[in-house]
Structure formats: structure tokens, C-alpha cells
Design an enzyme around this catalytic site. Structure first.
Site, PDB file in Angstrom:
ATOM      1  CD  GLN A 724      -2.865  -1.002   2.399  1.00  0.00           C
ATOM      2  OE1 GLN A 724      -2.998   0.012   3.072  1.00  0.00           O
ATOM      3  NE2 GLN A 724      -3.407  -2.154   2.727  1.00  0.00           N
ATOM      4  CE  LYS A 725       3.746   2.241   5.785  1.00  0.00           C
ATOM      5  NZ  LYS A 725       2.921   1.062   6.156  1.00  0.00           N
ATOM      6  CB  ILE A 726       4.905   0.214  -2.879  1.00  0.00           C
ATOM      7  CG1 ILE A 726       6.080  -0.272  -2.035  1.00  0.00           C
ATOM      8  CG2 ILE A 726       5.291   0.262  -4.354  1.00  0.00           C
ATOM      9  CD1 ILE A 726       6.481  -1.700  -2.328  1.00  0.00           C
ATOM     10  CB  ILE A 729       5.780   5.788  -2.972  1.00  0.00           C
ATOM     11  CG1 ILE A 729       5.924   5.835  -1.450  1.00  0.00           C
ATOM     12  CG2 ILE A 729       7.001   6.408  -3.628  1.00  0.00           C
ATOM     13  CD1 ILE A 729       6.974   4.907  -0.911  1.00  0.00           C
TER      14      ILE A 729
END
Length: 887
Positions: A724-726, A729
Site C-alpha cells: 500500500q505504501k508503495i 509513493i
DNA sequence: CGGCGGTACTG
DNA sequence: CAGTAC
DNA sequence: GCCG
């Protein structure tokens, strides 16, 4: 059972199959019963697994992740250990310790102040900065020579330099005895070929030294390896690791002679009695060289008379007789090859071996067409033997380069043909449409059952890749990217047809749903993460595959060619000996990355559709889940396999290709996040750091730009949250939380942690006591206390090292490459018969076979003064220090 | 939900 | 024992 | 935070 074992067994079974397989046979083997409705047959096929699934390798038996992450054994020669005692740690009792290279890549070395002595010595000051984070820190050229007195350097608040220790520590990579010639050369993954070199002639399979207790080498092994300098010695952990690796890898990659000889057993050539001598000779020439014993056996057993004929002639004959062949075939054989016009390359253009002829028969029998000559206008597929030689292939086809083959024509190996039956949906035996010219077409009919069925191996394209004959053409046969824009994937037909993938659906960032989807670093900041997206990867996109094929090293397989039995021959290798490197290659990657960035948007928007479908529940959703899982697995296996295929020694390719990875921005952000957690005390944070480390490493080595949540999720070590963080980003170019959290305290604490001997607890304590800068610490602000080693660590915050002048080349190499690079370099040196340490490159070191640590002979130093010299001998292209980072 | 490396050294 | 390094 |  390995892929190859399976394959040969399967091949034998199929080739020996009755001309007209009866219904029971088909039902048993393929879960296919002509009289049945296709659906029924299918259900039988999937639910009852008629093919012994356990026997059949689903995927390539190649898994790099394990070995990459696994503990690698490093032995520290006892004589070097005492040097390390200057600081905190020493290891008296154990001469071995385990090192996980993937974790220990940062350049932390032990401090050994008393080792500064040495008359003629050059002192190399190391700029501050994390080796892995900051490549610039490696710009230490000879200019930075100077006394270690400028240790007060570390004023920079941001820099968290690893302590570079002036330790002359020797770590010798131990590896199994070198495989002659081919085989895997990934340092962490290296295992012996399954066959002992001598087993070829004796016909006896001798256990590799991986199978033995490493400390008890057999006499034969010992004498055999007497002249080599590499040795196997593992800790119990590493032992287990390697052993299990052996099972996987060695069977999947048998020694060069293993494959041909076993295939020759299954299909013995049968020279006629009259011309036995001649044909015997030719048979030997045919295909690949076979052991003498085989040839003799053949002469005796030859019964069927087969005249000498070239493959071309044979194919032509089949063509001519097609009508009658077809007549005999007509009835029952499933014509799953129908529409496929195959040019078969058996390896020898003079002589159509028994195997070649049988295979051509087979193609005909199953509805395919054998095209006698290579004609790109006519053929749809090129099929070759398992290990085709490109030059021979080019000779046979008259092509100049593999690149001259039109991209739409895949080059696949025979295993592709053999495997085809079970991934093709059984249809009525007499299929009227000849339109299906590509395997992919077989999946076109959008039936959930078919998805299920074809999933025994993920996609049709998967087969084209896995069975690709030439790794340079891994993505051959894929539909060109533009054309598949409109082509709806089987998984999402109706919905995406309605609202097409091109519809610009902006990703609506949903606010955090529940606690489980939030990530908390501190109690004040909560990371609201977007709800997870689901994407079905578009594997038709050849760019993904193409880029993989290009790989970190470009098209070639570096290193491989330079490794020979005779170390001397490698002396001739020049670093620029890679002849036809496409000068445009770098641009391809960039172009692809750019296009993939575009694809990302549309890809993400179309994910919404599939997400909706999943939300709809029902059978369809279930199918989705299954296919998603398989997609995931596919990505795993595929990436592993490809990386294995194309990777040579890590040290052969420049660091740029690793550090300037396709997802560098993501890596950077995650690294920042990691630092945040690193400053925290809780156990939870500790593990998060651990996890981020793994994820970052995985991401670094991931060759292509991540395009969506699913793709990220598929990478081992990256889970839901990180994916999710990726995604965030990728979409926003930022992780907002980083900004919130990057506060003064964190930075100070992390700076303190850069001091050798200072960890979280100490750093936190210092901060709590009012320390903010290194000067504060020096002033013992807040009454803090430093342990002895912390004092020294502080003193030598800026690192330096001393090495004897004459070893400066080797030392420079040693200290400017990170762990991974160095290990790789040493391994390569070992495999070439040399030994490399920080003092120099040695030749002819003989070790005691029963005690690998004991040198019976010091060997002669052949290079040490310049890096160039050493690299040249090792056949490694020159690389600037900052290019030697592999971690 | 528990494990995530195991061990040696310092204080 | 906690903390640290490897 | 990931994995089994």
C-alpha cells in the site's frame, strides 16, 4: 521431481504413446474424454487431478529468494581473529560464524586501533555516509590519504556513517567445489552440479560434496579437488540450506552431459545394420555428444532401420504425406497443435535423429504442421531441443541473428510442445477451427472454468517464457503491447468491456477504514492508508517480460563465459570483450520505464473494475481469488526463474544498474520510513525495521518499475502494508507520514546510533539527557556515560583504515566494494582458481582437503598493487568505487 | 498468532 | 541481565 | 510488518 526429470519421463511416455491413444488413456492422462462434454472433462481434470500432480513440477524449480536471504557461511581464518580483539568483540572459540549477506551488507567493520601500525602504510579516509545509502561516500580516491586525525569530521548531523574499521579481517567465502564450465554462478546460490565429473564415464552417480558432511570429504573428492582452492564448509544452518538447495537446483540444472545422455536413453538412435559404422558416427554427431557407452549400446540395440535423412527432408516427407498421415490421425488424437506451423530445430541439420523424427511425427500426429525450412512468413512457432545452441540454430536457419526472427514467432523448446496438452482446454477432438495459432487463443473463450483449468500453470504466456529456447528472446511470441490494450483479459470481460480500461478513473483515496489498516509510528501520527486495490496483472504486456529479459545485466549472461577450468585462459579476457552490446540498451529501459509509468495509471484504474467484481462475491469472485493467487505465484516463480537465468556474478555488472533501480524513489521513501522506526525503542519498531530492510532489499533487486499494488504484493518480503505504501509513493510520489515523523529527535537519535557500540537504547538515553549533537556527547552533556568501545567509536566516527602500501590495490578493492560485491568477487576468484583477499590476489593456494582452513601452500601473489590489475585478471570490467555497491 | 539468528562480548 | 555487534 |  525436477522439471527435467519430469520432462524426460513425460517425453518418453508421450513419444511411446500409441498412435491412436484410446479414450481411457486420454482420460487417465489428460482428464480428457472425447465422448464427454468439455466441461465435464474439465471438472474431472481439475478436481480429480488425473495427472499425478505431485509428480509434476508446477513451476521451474528455481528459487533464488531463499538462497539470497539465506545464511551464508563465511569462515574467518583464526589467524585473523586475534586482530579483532581491539574492540568489543572477539571470537575465540568459534572460527566460523554465519553471516547473512543480505542483512550485513552495510559496511560495518570492526575497529582495531592497534592495527594502525605498519611502516609503509597508506591511510584511506572514508567519507562519512552510509555505504548503501550514499554512493558518493565512496569517492575515496587516493586523494583522501591522510592520517586518521581528522576524526572530528562527523559534524554533519545527517550523516550516519558506518564505522569503517582498520581491521585486516579476512573472510573467505566458502563454496562447494567449482563447477566446471556452466552452472549457476550466483554466489549465494551456488551448488555443485549433480553429477560428479567422473560419474559420466562410470555411469555411476556420485554424491556431490553437498551431500556429504562437509568436514568429512571423501578421499576421491579430496584428491579430485586437491588443486582447487574452494572448499565446502558449512555451519549446520548453512548445511541445511545448501542441502535443500541441492535437491532443487541440481536436479533442475543437471550437468551438461546429464540431459542429452538421459534423453538418448529414452530415444536410442537406431542405425541400420548395413551402415552401422557410418550411421553410428553420424548419430554420435547428431544432437549432442554422447558417452561412448551409449554409442555402443545403440549399435547393438539398433533394430529399426532408419535411413540417413536430414531433418529438412524428413519434414518435407511428412508434409508430402500429410494427407495420409492426417487420415490415420484423424480419429482420436487431440489436435491441439492444429494451426501451429512449427519449424523444428533438432540441433543437427545434417541428420534427423530418431528423436527429431519422433518429435516431428508427434507434431503431425497432434495436428500441427512441420515446416521443413525456416520461413518467417509461414511458421508460427519455432521449437527446439531443450538446450539449443544459438550458433547452430542460426546456421540451420541461415539467420544472422536471433533478433532477425520476427517478434511474433516464439522460440520455445520441446517441453513447450509436450506440456501443451494439459493446459489446453480439452475440446472436441475434431476441432473445426484452424484459427487458433497461438496458445493464448485457447484461453480466449471467457469461461471461468477455463481460467481455473489453465491455471495449472498460470498463463499461456507463461509457457512461452518458461519454455523459451533462447533467453534473448524471452518475450518473443507475446502480442505487441499496443494491441492488447483493447484486448480484454479473460478475467474481466464483461465489466471492462462496459467501461473500458481507458476510462480515466481517478483513484479515489478513501480515508482509513478501520484500525487494522492504519499504521502507527507514534501515538500522535497515524498513517491513513488507502484501501487496498486489486489488480490483475497484464501478463500480455511484453514490456514487463522484455525488461526482465534485458535484466540487470543486459541481454547477455556475464561472467559465465569468463569462467573456465584453466585460470590462465581467463587472463586473456578483456573487460570489453562483450562484443555486441546494444549501445541503445540503456535507453530501452528508460523508454520502457516511461511507458510503464503511463501504464500504471490505466492499470490502476482498471483495477477498480476487478475490485468491484470481487466485491460482487459469488463464483466469479472465487475465481478471481484463485487467479489472483496464481498470478501472485506466477510472478514469484517467473521472476526468480528469469533472474536466475540472466544473472551472472554480481560483481560483473556495475552498481548503477543495481542502485539506480527502477523503483529507486520508492526505495528511498521506504528507507526514510525505516529510519523513523529505527529510532524507536519498541519491539514492534524493531521488527518493522527488520521487515523494511527485507522489503527494501527485495525492491532494490526488482528489475522493473512496480506498476500496481498486486505486483508489489507479489514480491516476497512485501506484504499488504508495504504494498500500500508503495502504491501511495507511486501515485503521489510521496509518503506523507515521513514528513510528519522526521523530527529532530529521530534524526539525533539515529545519528548517535551511527557510533559503534551505540544502539537504540543508548542513543535514546543520550537524547533524553539532552544531547543533540556529537559535541554534546563529547562533552558528556547530561552526565551521560560512554563505554570504552563507545568512546572509541565516537573517536573514530569518521572511518579510516590502514593497509600496507603494496596491498593498496587489493585493499582498495576490498574496502570500496560492499560485502556483496566483495563476496561475489572472491567467489569468482575462487572459481577461477585464485584466492582474493584484502592483501592481494593469489594463485595456486593448496588447502588441506580435510581441513579447508589449513593452507598447505601459501600460493603466490599475482596481483595486489592496483585494482585494475586484479579486476582484469578476474575478467571483471572496471568499476569506479561507487559502482561497486551491490547491497 | 507466534517467530523473526544465535552467540559472544561489555558493563 | 540488557544492550550491542556481527 | 511479513510470513507460515
Amino acid at each position: 521431481m525436477s522439471d527435467l526429470e519430469w520432462f524426460f519421463r513425460e517425453e518418453k511416455r508421450i513419444l511411446d504413446m500409441p498412435e491412436e491413444p484410446d479414450e481411457d488413456y486420454l482420460a487417465r492422462v489428460y482428464g480428457y474424454r472425447p465422448s464427454e462434454d468439455a466441461t465435464v472433462a474439465h471438472e474431472r481434470g481439475t478436481s480429480e487431478a488425473p495427472i499425478k500432480d505431485a509428480d509434476r513440477p508446477r513451476e521451474l524449480n528455481v528459487d533464488m529468494s531463499e538462497s539470497l536471504n539465506e545464511v551464508q557461511k563465511v569462515t574467518v581464518p583464526p589467524e585473523d581473529l586475534h586482530i579483532n580483539q581491539g574492540m568489543t568483540t572477539k571470537r575465540k572459540s568459534s572460527t566460523e560464524r554465519t553471516v547473512d549477506p543480505s542483512v550485513r551488507h552495510s559496511k560495518k567493520r570492526r575497529l582495531s586501533p592497534e592495527h594502525k601500525k605498519g611502516s609503509a602504510s597508506v591511510t584511506l579516509a572514508h567519507a562519512t555516509g552510509s555505504a548503501s545509502d550514499n554512493p558518493d561516500s565512496h569517492e575515496l580516491h587516493q586523494t583522501s590519504v591522510g592520517p586518521p586525525t581528522d576524526a572530528a569530521g562527523p559534524q554533519s548531523p545527517v550523516a550516519r556513517p558506518p564505522i569503517q574499521q582498520p581491521v585486516v579481517k579476512e573472510t573467505t567465502i566458502t563454496s562447494p567445489a567449482p563447477d566446471k564450465g556452466k552452472a549457476r554462478e550466483h554466489e549465494a546460490n551456488h551448488v555443485d552440479p549433480p553429477l560428479h565429473p567422473y560419474s559420466k564415464s562410470t555411469g555411476r552417480i556420485i554424491a556431490t560434496n553437498n551431500d556429504k558432511q562437509p568436514d568429512v570429504p571423501s578421499p576421491q573428492q579430496a584428491s579430485d579437488d586437491a588443486t582447487r582452492t574452494t572448499h565446502a564448509r558449512y555451519s549446520s544452518h548453512a548445511k541445511r540450506t545448501v542441502k535443500s538447495k541441492v535437491i532443487e537446483v541440481s536436479t533442475a540444472n543437471p550437468g551438461p552431459a546429464a540431459a542429452p545422455s538421459s534423453s538418448s536413453v529414452t530415444t536410442p538412435a537406431a542405425p541400420g545394420p548395413s551402415s552401422s559404422k557410418v550411421s553410428g558416427a553420424r548419430a554420435k554427431k547428431a544432437e549432442e555428444p554422447k558417452p561412448k557407452t551409449d554409442a555402443l549400446k545403440k549399435e547393438k540395440s539398433g533394430k529399426k532401420k532408419r535411413e540417413l535423412i536430414t531433418p529438412r527432408e524428413y519434414a518435407q516427407r511428412l508434409q508430402d504425406n500429410l494427407s495420409e498421415v492426417a487420415a490415420t490421425r484423424k480419429s482420436r488424437a487431440s489436435p491441439y497443435l492444429r494451426g501451429k506451423r512449427i519449424y523444428y530445430h533438432g540441433g543437427d541439420m545434417q541428420y534427423a535423429s530418431e528423436e527429431t523424427r519422433k518429435r516431428m511425427d508427434y507434431i503431425i500426429r497432434y495436428g500441427g504442421t512441420v515446416v521443413p525450412t525456416y520461413d518467417p512468413e509461414v511458421i508460427t512457432h519455432i521449437v527446439t531441443t531443450e538446450k539449443p545452441s544459438a550458433p547452430a540454430f542460426l546456421r540451420a536457419t541461415g539467420l544472422r541473428s536471433l533478433r532477425d526472427i520476427p517478434n511474433h514467432i516464439p522460440t520455445v523448446t520441446w517441453s513447450w510442445v509436450i506440456r501443451a496438452p494439459r493446459r489446453v482446454i480439452p475440446e472436441t477432438p475434431v476441432e473445426k477451427g484452424g484459427e487458433s495459432t497461438d496458445v493464448a487463443d485457447n484461453n480466449k473463450g471467457d469461461k471461468t472454468e477455463q481460467i481455473e483449468d489453465s491455471s495449472s500453470e498460470p498463463t499461456a504466456d507463461y509457457h512461452l517464457i518458461v519454455h523459451a529456447a533462447f533467453k534473448d528472446r524471452l518475450d518473443a511470441g507475446m502480442p505487441p503491447p499496443p494491441s492488447n490494450k483493447g484486448r480484454s483479459k479473460p478475467q474481466q470481460s464483461a465489466t471492462s468491456a462496459a467501461s473500458g480500461p481507458s476510462r480515466p478513473t481517478p483513484q479515489e483515496p478513501k480515508s482509513g477504514r478501520d484500525g487494522s489498516d492504519t499504521s502507527i509510528i507514534s501515538e500522535f501520527t497515524v498513517d491513513r492508508v488507502e484501501s487496498k486495490q486489486s489488480a490483475i496483472l497484464d501478463f500480455d504486456d511484453s514490456s514487463f517480460l522484455g525488461k526482465l529479459a534485458a535484466g540487470p545485466n543486459g541481454a547477455g549472461v556475464p561472467g559465465r563465459a569468463t569462467v573456465t577450468d584453466n585460470p590462465k585462459s581467463s587472463l586473456n579476457n578483456k573487460s570489453d570483450s562483450t562484443p555486441e552490446v546494444d549501445s541503445l540498451a540503456p535507453f530501452y529501459n528508460q523508454a520502457r520505464a516511461e511507458r510503464e509509468a503511463e501504464d500504471l495509471r490505466s492499470g490502476l484504474s482498471s483495477e477498480e473494475e476487478s475490485a468491484k467484481e470481487i466485491g460482487n462475491g459469488g463464483k466469479r469472485a472465487a475465481t478471481h481469488a484463485v487467479s489472483k493467487k496464481r498470478v501472485r505465484r506466477f510472478v514469484h516463480v517467473f521472476c526468480r526463474a528469469i533472474l536466475t537465468l540472466i544473472q551472472g556474478f554480481l560483481c560483473d555488472s556495475k552498481a548503477e544498474e543495481h542502485t539506480a533501480c527502477a523503483n529507486q524513489d520508492v526505495v528511498n521513501k521506504l528507507q526514510e520510513l525505516r529510519e523513523l522506526h529505527k529510532a524507536k525503542l519498541s519491539k514492534e519498531d524493531t521488527w518493522k525495521v527488520y521487515t523494511y530492510d527485507k522489503a527494501i532489499r527485495a525492491l532494490r533487486s526488482y528489475p522493473t518499475r512496480i506498476r500496481c499494488y498486486e505486483e508489489a504484493l507479489a514480491i516476497p518480503g512485501i506484504g499488504d502494508k508495504t504494498a500500500q505504501k508503495i502504491t501511495e509513493i507511486l501515485q503521489t510520489g510521496d509518503l506523507r507520514r515521513i514528513g510528519y515523523e522526521k523530527t529532530e529527535d529521530i534524526e539525533a537519535i539515529n545519528m548517535f546510533q551511527g557510533i559503534y557500540g551505540v544502539g537504540r537504547q543508548t542513543a535514546y538515553k543520550w537524547y533524553a539527557n539532552g544531547c543533540r549533537t556529537l559535541d554534546d556527547v563529547r562533552a558528556r552533556k547530561g552526565g551521560i556515560k560512554l563505554s570504552t568501545c563507545q568512546e572509541i567509536g565516537l573517536e573514530y566516527y569518521a572511518d579510516f583504515l590502514t593497509v600496507p602500501y603494496e596491498s593498496r590495490g587489493a585493499a582498495l578493492l576490498y574496502y570500496t566494494g560492499d560485502d556483496i560485491f566483495n563476496r561475489s568477487l572472491r567467489l569468482k576468484a575462487n572459481k577461477m582458481g585464485y584466492s582474493l583477499n584484502q592483501r592481494g590476489l593469489y594463485q595456486g593456494i593448496v588447502r588441506n582437503p580435510s581441513n579447508k582452513l589449513e593452507k598447505l601452500n601459501e600460493g603466490t601473489i599475482i596481483a595486489s598493487e592496483t585494482e585494475e590489475e586484479i579486476l582484469r585478471i578476474l575478467g571483471v570490467p572496471w568499476q569506479e568505487p561507487h559502482e561497486r555497491i551491490r547491497g
